[in-house]
Design a protein around this motif. Structure first.
Motif, PDB file in Angstrom:
ATOM      1  N   ASP A 136       9.770  54.558  44.180  1.00 34.32           N
ATOM      2  CA  ASP A 136      10.409  54.448  45.497  1.00 34.32           C
ATOM      3  C   ASP A 136      11.925  54.375  45.288  1.00 34.32           C
ATOM      4  O   ASP A 136      12.431  53.384  44.762  1.00 34.32           O
ATOM      5  CB  ASP A 136       9.895  53.184  46.192  1.00 34.32           C
ATOM      6  N   SER A 137      12.627  55.446  45.668  1.00 33.66           N
ATOM      7  CA  SER A 137      14.066  55.471  45.406  1.00 33.66           C
ATOM      8  C   SER A 137      14.879  55.188  46.665  1.00 33.66           C
ATOM      9  O   SER A 137      16.054  55.487  46.723  1.00 33.66           O
ATOM     10  CB  SER A 137      14.469  56.828  44.826  1.00 33.66           C
ATOM     11  N   TRP A 139      16.464  52.889  50.035  1.00 35.83           N
ATOM     12  CA  TRP A 139      17.384  51.744  50.105  1.00 35.83           C
ATOM     13  C   TRP A 139      16.627  50.448  50.429  1.00 35.83           C
ATOM     14  O   TRP A 139      15.388  50.434  50.485  1.00 35.83           O
ATOM     15  CB  TRP A 139      18.500  52.023  51.102  1.00 35.83           C
ATOM     16  N   GLN A 140      17.369  49.378  50.628  1.00 33.82           N
ATOM     17  CA  GLN A 140      16.768  48.046  50.794  1.00 33.82           C
ATOM     18  C   GLN A 140      16.503  47.666  52.251  1.00 33.82           C
ATOM     19  O   GLN A 140      16.201  46.523  52.547  1.00 33.82           O
ATOM     20  CB  GLN A 140      17.674  46.993  50.160  1.00 33.82           C
ATOM     21  N   PHE A 141      16.635  48.630  53.181  1.00 33.70           N
ATOM     22  CA  PHE A 141      16.413  48.315  54.600  1.00 33.70           C
ATOM     23  C   PHE A 141      15.374  49.260  55.203  1.00 33.70           C
ATOM     24  O   PHE A 141      15.604  49.839  56.259  1.00 33.70           O
ATOM     25  CB  PHE A 141      17.723  48.399  55.392  1.00 33.70           C
ATOM     26  N   CYS A 142      14.256  49.405  54.501  1.00 35.77           N
ATOM     27  CA  CYS A 142      13.237  50.356  54.968  1.00 35.77           C
ATOM     28  C   CYS A 142      12.539  49.876  56.237  1.00 35.77           C
ATOM     29  O   CYS A 142      11.800  50.636  56.868  1.00 35.77           O
ATOM     30  CB  CYS A 142      12.223  50.620  53.861  1.00 35.77           C
ATOM     31  N   ASN A 143      12.770  48.597  56.617  1.00 33.08           N
ATOM     32  CA  ASN A 143      12.237  48.084  57.886  1.00 33.08           C
ATOM     33  C   ASN A 143      12.985  48.668  59.079  1.00 33.08           C
ATOM     34  O   ASN A 143      12.502  48.632  60.203  1.00 33.08           O
ATOM     35  CB  ASN A 143      12.326  46.554  57.909  1.00 33.08           C
ATOM     36  N   ILE A 144      14.194  49.204  58.845  1.00 32.70           N
ATOM     37  CA  ILE A 144      14.970  49.846  59.911  1.00 32.70           C
ATOM     38  C   ILE A 144      14.554  51.308  59.974  1.00 32.70           C
ATOM     39  O   ILE A 144      14.555  52.000  58.952  1.00 32.70           O
ATOM     40  CB  ILE A 144      16.489  49.744  59.618  1.00 32.70           C
ATOM     41  N   LEU A 150      17.085  61.002  53.898  1.00 30.07           N
ATOM     42  CA  LEU A 150      17.137  61.928  52.761  1.00 30.07           C
ATOM     43  C   LEU A 150      16.197  61.530  51.619  1.00 30.07           C
ATOM     44  O   LEU A 150      15.478  62.374  51.083  1.00 30.07           O
ATOM     45  CB  LEU A 150      18.580  62.071  52.267  1.00 30.07           C
ATOM     46  N   ALA A 151      16.165  60.246  51.287  1.00 32.68           N
ATOM     47  CA  ALA A 151      15.273  59.824  50.186  1.00 32.68           C
ATOM     48  C   ALA A 151      13.810  60.070  50.570  1.00 32.68           C
ATOM     49  O   ALA A 151      13.007  60.513  49.736  1.00 32.68           O
ATOM     50  CB  ALA A 151      15.510  58.353  49.853  1.00 32.68           C
ATOM     51  N   HIS A 152      13.476  59.800  51.855  1.00 35.77           N
ATOM     52  CA  HIS A 152      12.105  60.050  52.319  1.00 35.77           C
ATOM     53  C   HIS A 152      11.778  61.550  52.197  1.00 35.77           C
ATOM     54  O   HIS A 152      10.688  61.933  51.781  1.00 35.77           O
ATOM     55  CB  HIS A 152      11.944  59.647  53.783  1.00 35.77           C
ATOM     56  N   LEU A 153      12.745  62.376  52.591  1.00 37.11           N
ATOM     57  CA  LEU A 153      12.517  63.830  52.560  1.00 37.11           C
ATOM     58  C   LEU A 153      12.308  64.311  51.128  1.00 37.11           C
ATOM     59  O   LEU A 153      11.431  65.144  50.867  1.00 37.11           O
ATOM     60  CB  LEU A 153      13.706  64.586  53.171  1.00 37.11           C
ATOM     61  N   LEU A 154      13.103  63.801  50.203  1.00 41.05           N
ATOM     62  CA  LEU A 154      12.963  64.225  48.799  1.00 41.05           C
ATOM     63  C   LEU A 154      11.595  63.814  48.258  1.00 41.05           C
ATOM     64  O   LEU A 154      10.936  64.578  47.547  1.00 41.05           O
ATOM     65  CB  LEU A 154      14.094  63.638  47.949  1.00 41.05           C
ATOM     66  N   HIS A 155      11.160  62.614  48.629  1.00 42.35           N
ATOM     67  CA  HIS A 155       9.827  62.165  48.190  1.00 42.35           C
ATOM     68  C   HIS A 155       8.741  63.072  48.778  1.00 42.35           C
ATOM     69  O   HIS A 155       7.832  63.504  48.073  1.00 42.35           O
ATOM     70  CB  HIS A 155       9.571  60.722  48.639  1.00 42.35           C
ATOM     71  N   ARG A 156       8.842  63.334  50.100  1.00 40.91           N
ATOM     72  CA  ARG A 156       7.811  64.174  50.726  1.00 40.91           C
ATOM     73  C   ARG A 156       7.822  65.569  50.111  1.00 40.91           C
ATOM     74  O   ARG A 156       6.772  66.154  49.848  1.00 40.91           O
ATOM     75  CB  ARG A 156       8.035  64.233  52.243  1.00 40.91           C
TER      76      ARG A 156
END
Ligand code: PDD
Length: 281
Positions: A136-137, A139-144, A150-156
């Motif tokens: 999981d790359s 940030w520290q505010f995934c509750n927001i 961008l990080a979500h898109l790269l993972h997907r």
């Protein structure tokens, strides 16, 4: 050409005519938040919970929710088609500032955009899907529920390039957080588990509904941290979201989950979930 009507800053306009300034902080910085709210045959699903999460996301980036629940409903209604299963996408950015400056501008009105799209049936619902695990790359505010994805898109995208429907993310301590755009459930030793709410996951509304339905229907269920090693022993894995609902994962990192077939707990929960949705119409 797409002349579907969308909402932008107080006006209803055709999608092709909805324009935002290049100085919008959403465009320049990804400085905004969003919500995705299912709307089944004109009925918004758990609307108040979505509005509450929007308020929390806005507070997380130090903005106020500009509208009450009733005002949001009035904004969304003209976009909705009562004969379709749809979702509302609503995005609020910190607005258009006179110059590009990382610090927040003073007294800039937010940019508020909403559109409604049909939910297309998801192919993997009955057969199950493949998933991969990734570090999981984010940030520290995934509750927001931030628009900066961008990080979500790269993972997907990593998942898609490996012919998988979702990436399941593992934090630095070796525990599962969630999917790139979904929450995670796993059946381990006969108990349905999902990671507890924290700043490392988005508190999914679908996740909350599943926890409630499991409790009401005597399906053994609890919130617990799940290590990658434990996940690999699961008899069932699901990923959940507003637009895809409850998707069974039948292959993880190229290895079958249990017998590689959609499991009994998924069948039970999916029936309960569909019946619950029906009961709200
Ligand atoms: N995303 N976690 C992440 C990172 C998500 O992006 C989503 C949903 C969820 C599930 O939340 P919910 O059950 O409230 O939809 C969890 C939406 C659907 C999206 O970005 O389109």
């Amino acid at each position: 050409m797409n002349n579907k009507t969308v909402y932008l800053n107080g006006q209803y306009v055709p999608l092709d005519e909805a324009k935002v300034s290049v100085m919008d902080r959403g465009f320049l910085f990804g400085d905004g938040v969003y919500e995705v709210i299912p709307c089944y045959l004109g009925q918004l699903f758990h609307f108040q919970a979505h509005v509450d999460r929007l308020t929390a996301s806005l507070a997380g980036i130090r903005m106020a929710n500009p509208y009450s629940t009733e005002q949001w409903l009035d904004i969304f209604k003209p976009l909705m088609d009562v004969s379709e299963n749809q979702y509302i996408y609503v995005q609020i950015t910190r607005g258009v500032a006179p110059k590009r400056d990382h610090a927040f501008p003073e007294k800039t009105p937010p940019t508020i955009f909403a559109m409604c799209n049909n939910i297309l049936p998801f192919a993997g619902l009955e057969t199950g899907v493949k998933a991969i695990t990734l570090d999981d790359s984010r940030w520290q505010f995934c509750n927001i529920k931030a628009i900066a994805l961008l990080a979500h898109l790269l993972h997907r995208q990593d998942a898609v390039e490996k012919d998988c429907a979702e990436a399941i993310l593992i934090n630095r301590d070796g525990f599962v957080t969630e999917g790139a755009a979904s929450n995670l459930f796993a059946v381990i030793d006969g108990v349905l588990l999902t990671p507890p709410k924290s700043n490392q996951i988005l508190a999914g509304i679908t996740r909350d509904v599943i926890l409630e339905l499991a409790a009401k229907n005597n399906i053994a269920c609890r919130e617990a941290n799940i290590s990658l090693a434990e996940l690999k022993t699961a008899s069932e894995i699901w990923v959940t979201s507003s637009t895809r609902e409850i998707i069974p994962v039948v292959e993880l990192d190229g290895v079958a989950v249990a017998d590689g077939k959609v499991g009994a707990v998924w069948h039970a929960m999916n029936s309960i979930f569909q019946a619950y949705k029906q009961s709200l119409l």
